[in-house]
Design a protein around this motif. Sequence first.
Motif, PDB file in Angstrom:
ATOM      1  N   TRP A   1      59.365 -12.106  -0.135  1.00 52.85           N
ATOM      2  CA  TRP A   1      58.561 -13.308   0.093  1.00 52.85           C
ATOM      3  C   TRP A   1      57.106 -13.082  -0.321  1.00 52.85           C
ATOM      4  O   TRP A   1      56.506 -13.943  -0.954  1.00 52.85           O
ATOM      5  N   GLN A   2      56.554 -11.943   0.055  1.00 57.59           N
ATOM      6  CA  GLN A   2      55.148 -11.682  -0.265  1.00 57.59           C
ATOM      7  C   GLN A   2      54.943 -11.501  -1.772  1.00 57.59           C
ATOM      8  O   GLN A   2      53.917 -11.909  -2.300  1.00 57.59           O
ATOM      9  N   LYS A   3      55.905 -10.904  -2.449  1.00 55.57           N
ATOM     10  CA  LYS A   3      55.757 -10.702  -3.894  1.00 55.57           C
ATOM     11  C   LYS A   3      55.918 -12.006  -4.675  1.00 55.57           C
ATOM     12  O   LYS A   3      55.455 -12.120  -5.796  1.00 55.57           O
ATOM     13  N   HIS A   4      56.573 -12.995  -4.075  1.00 52.84           N
ATOM     14  CA  HIS A   4      56.860 -14.236  -4.795  1.00 52.84           C
ATOM     15  C   HIS A   4      56.124 -15.443  -4.212  1.00 52.84           C
ATOM     16  O   HIS A   4      56.515 -16.585  -4.481  1.00 52.84           O
TER      17      HIS A   4
ATOM     18  N   GLN B   1      54.607  -0.575  -3.667  1.00 56.85           N
ATOM     19  CA  GLN B   1      53.652   0.067  -4.568  1.00 56.85           C
ATOM     20  C   GLN B   1      53.615  -0.662  -5.918  1.00 56.85           C
ATOM     21  O   GLN B   1      52.546  -0.925  -6.462  1.00 56.85           O
ATOM     22  N   GLN B   2      54.761  -1.009  -6.443  1.00 57.07           N
ATOM     23  CA  GLN B   2      54.834  -1.724  -7.716  1.00 57.07           C
ATOM     24  C   GLN B   2      54.170  -3.097  -7.596  1.00 57.07           C
ATOM     25  O   GLN B   2      53.458  -3.528  -8.492  1.00 57.07           O
ATOM     26  N   GLY B   3      54.394  -3.781  -6.479  1.00 60.33           N
ATOM     27  CA  GLY B   3      53.787  -5.091  -6.271  1.00 60.33           C
ATOM     28  C   GLY B   3      52.275  -5.028  -6.184  1.00 60.33           C
ATOM     29  O   GLY B   3      51.567  -5.905  -6.688  1.00 60.33           O
TER      30      GLY B   3
ATOM     31  N   THR C   1      48.679  -8.907  -2.585  1.00 57.97           N
ATOM     32  CA  THR C   1      47.259  -8.716  -2.313  1.00 57.97           C
ATOM     33  C   THR C   1      47.103  -7.441  -1.492  1.00 57.97           C
ATOM     34  O   THR C   1      48.079  -6.967  -0.896  1.00 57.97           O
ATOM     35  N   PRO C   2      45.909  -6.874  -1.440  1.00 53.55           N
ATOM     36  CA  PRO C   2      45.711  -5.671  -0.624  1.00 53.55           C
ATOM     37  C   PRO C   2      46.100  -5.889   0.838  1.00 53.55           C
ATOM     38  O   PRO C   2      46.707  -5.023   1.459  1.00 53.55           O
ATOM     39  N   ARG C   3      45.780  -7.045   1.373  1.00 57.43           N
ATOM     40  CA  ARG C   3      46.134  -7.340   2.770  1.00 57.43           C
ATOM     41  C   ARG C   3      47.655  -7.380   2.961  1.00 57.43           C
ATOM     42  O   ARG C   3      48.180  -6.846   3.934  1.00 57.43           O
ATOM     43  N   GLU C   4      48.352  -8.024   2.032  1.00 61.61           N
ATOM     44  CA  GLU C   4      49.813  -8.082   2.117  1.00 61.61           C
ATOM     45  C   GLU C   4      50.407  -6.684   2.015  1.00 61.61           C
ATOM     46  O   GLU C   4      51.331  -6.339   2.759  1.00 61.61           O
ATOM     47  N   GLY C   5      49.873  -5.880   1.097  1.00 61.61           N
ATOM     48  CA  GLY C   5      50.366  -4.515   0.931  1.00 61.61           C
ATOM     49  C   GLY C   5      50.198  -3.693   2.186  1.00 61.61           C
ATOM     50  O   GLY C   5      51.113  -2.977   2.607  1.00 61.61           O
ATOM     51  N   ARG C   6      49.024  -3.793   2.818  1.00 56.58           N
ATOM     52  CA  ARG C   6      48.787  -3.043   4.056  1.00 56.58           C
ATOM     53  C   ARG C   6      49.752  -3.476   5.154  1.00 56.58           C
ATOM     54  O   ARG C   6      50.295  -2.648   5.878  1.00 56.58           O
ATOM     55  N   ALA C   7      49.983  -4.776   5.266  1.00 59.24           N
ATOM     56  CA  ALA C   7      50.904  -5.276   6.292  1.00 59.24           C
ATOM     57  C   ALA C   7      52.321  -4.769   6.046  1.00 59.24           C
ATOM     58  O   ALA C   7      53.027  -4.369   6.986  1.00 59.24           O
ATOM     59  N   LEU C   8      52.743  -4.754   4.794  1.00 59.89           N
ATOM     60  CA  LEU C   8      54.090  -4.273   4.471  1.00 59.89           C
ATOM     61  C   LEU C   8      54.216  -2.768   4.712  1.00 59.89           C
ATOM     62  O   LEU C   8      55.252  -2.296   5.181  1.00 59.89           O
ATOM     63  N   TYR C   9      53.149  -2.009   4.401  1.00 60.83           N
ATOM     64  CA  TYR C   9      53.168  -0.568   4.680  1.00 60.83           C
ATOM     65  C   TYR C   9      53.233  -0.308   6.190  1.00 60.83           C
ATOM     66  O   TYR C   9      53.914   0.610   6.639  1.00 60.83           O
ATOM     67  N   ARG C  10      52.525  -1.118   6.967  1.00 62.61           N
ATOM     68  CA  ARG C  10      52.588  -0.962   8.433  1.00 62.61           C
ATOM     69  C   ARG C  10      54.000  -1.248   8.943  1.00 62.61           C
ATOM     70  O   ARG C  10      54.495  -0.568   9.839  1.00 62.61           O
TER      71      ARG C  10
ATOM     72  N   ARG D   1      63.272  -8.729   3.043  1.00 68.08           N
ATOM     73  CA  ARG D   1      62.952 -10.149   2.852  1.00 68.08           C
ATOM     74  C   ARG D   1      61.439 -10.356   2.825  1.00 68.08           C
ATOM     75  O   ARG D   1      60.924 -11.127   2.010  1.00 68.08           O
ATOM     76  N   HIS D   2      60.723  -9.667   3.733  1.00 69.04           N
ATOM     77  CA  HIS D   2      59.265  -9.810   3.762  1.00 69.04           C
ATOM     78  C   HIS D   2      58.640  -9.363   2.441  1.00 69.04           C
ATOM     79  O   HIS D   2      57.716 -10.013   1.949  1.00 69.04           O
ATOM     80  N   ILE D   3      59.127  -8.274   1.898  1.00 66.57           N
ATOM     81  CA  ILE D   3      58.607  -7.790   0.612  1.00 66.57           C
ATOM     82  C   ILE D   3      58.859  -8.838  -0.464  1.00 66.57           C
ATOM     83  O   ILE D   3      57.963  -9.185  -1.240  1.00 66.57           O
TER      84      ILE D   3
END
Length: 107
Positions: free
Chosen positions: A99-102, A42-44, A51-60, A95-97
């Motif tokens: 990597w996606q945030k950075h 959520q913070q990211g 990105t919205p796509r990355e956020g949706r993938a991480l939520y899934r 780790r995925h979170i």
Amino acid sequence: MHKILLTASLLFMSAAAAGPALAHSGSPWVDQREAMQQHRIQQGMHSGALTPREGRALYREQARIRHLEHNFLADGRLTRRERLALDRHLDRSNRHIYWQKHDLQRR
């Protein structure tokens, strides 16, 4: 953008609502880690690091972990093997979170 934040907030609140029910089932440490990871996602999304796509993938991915936990708790307890499997999935998600945030993609 507001639609995505609203969706993310709803997903987070639904996970939080399910958390107390699961906390009494023998896996409070999993619920705590899941909540922290949800907060990081959520913070990211709020800061633009995700990105919205990355956020949706991480939520899934978080939803799949909750589903796995629910299946493991079907008999009322977690075995050592199940705890280790959940821990492995949460480590991977962590780790995925990161990597996606950075990854220098911005919304």
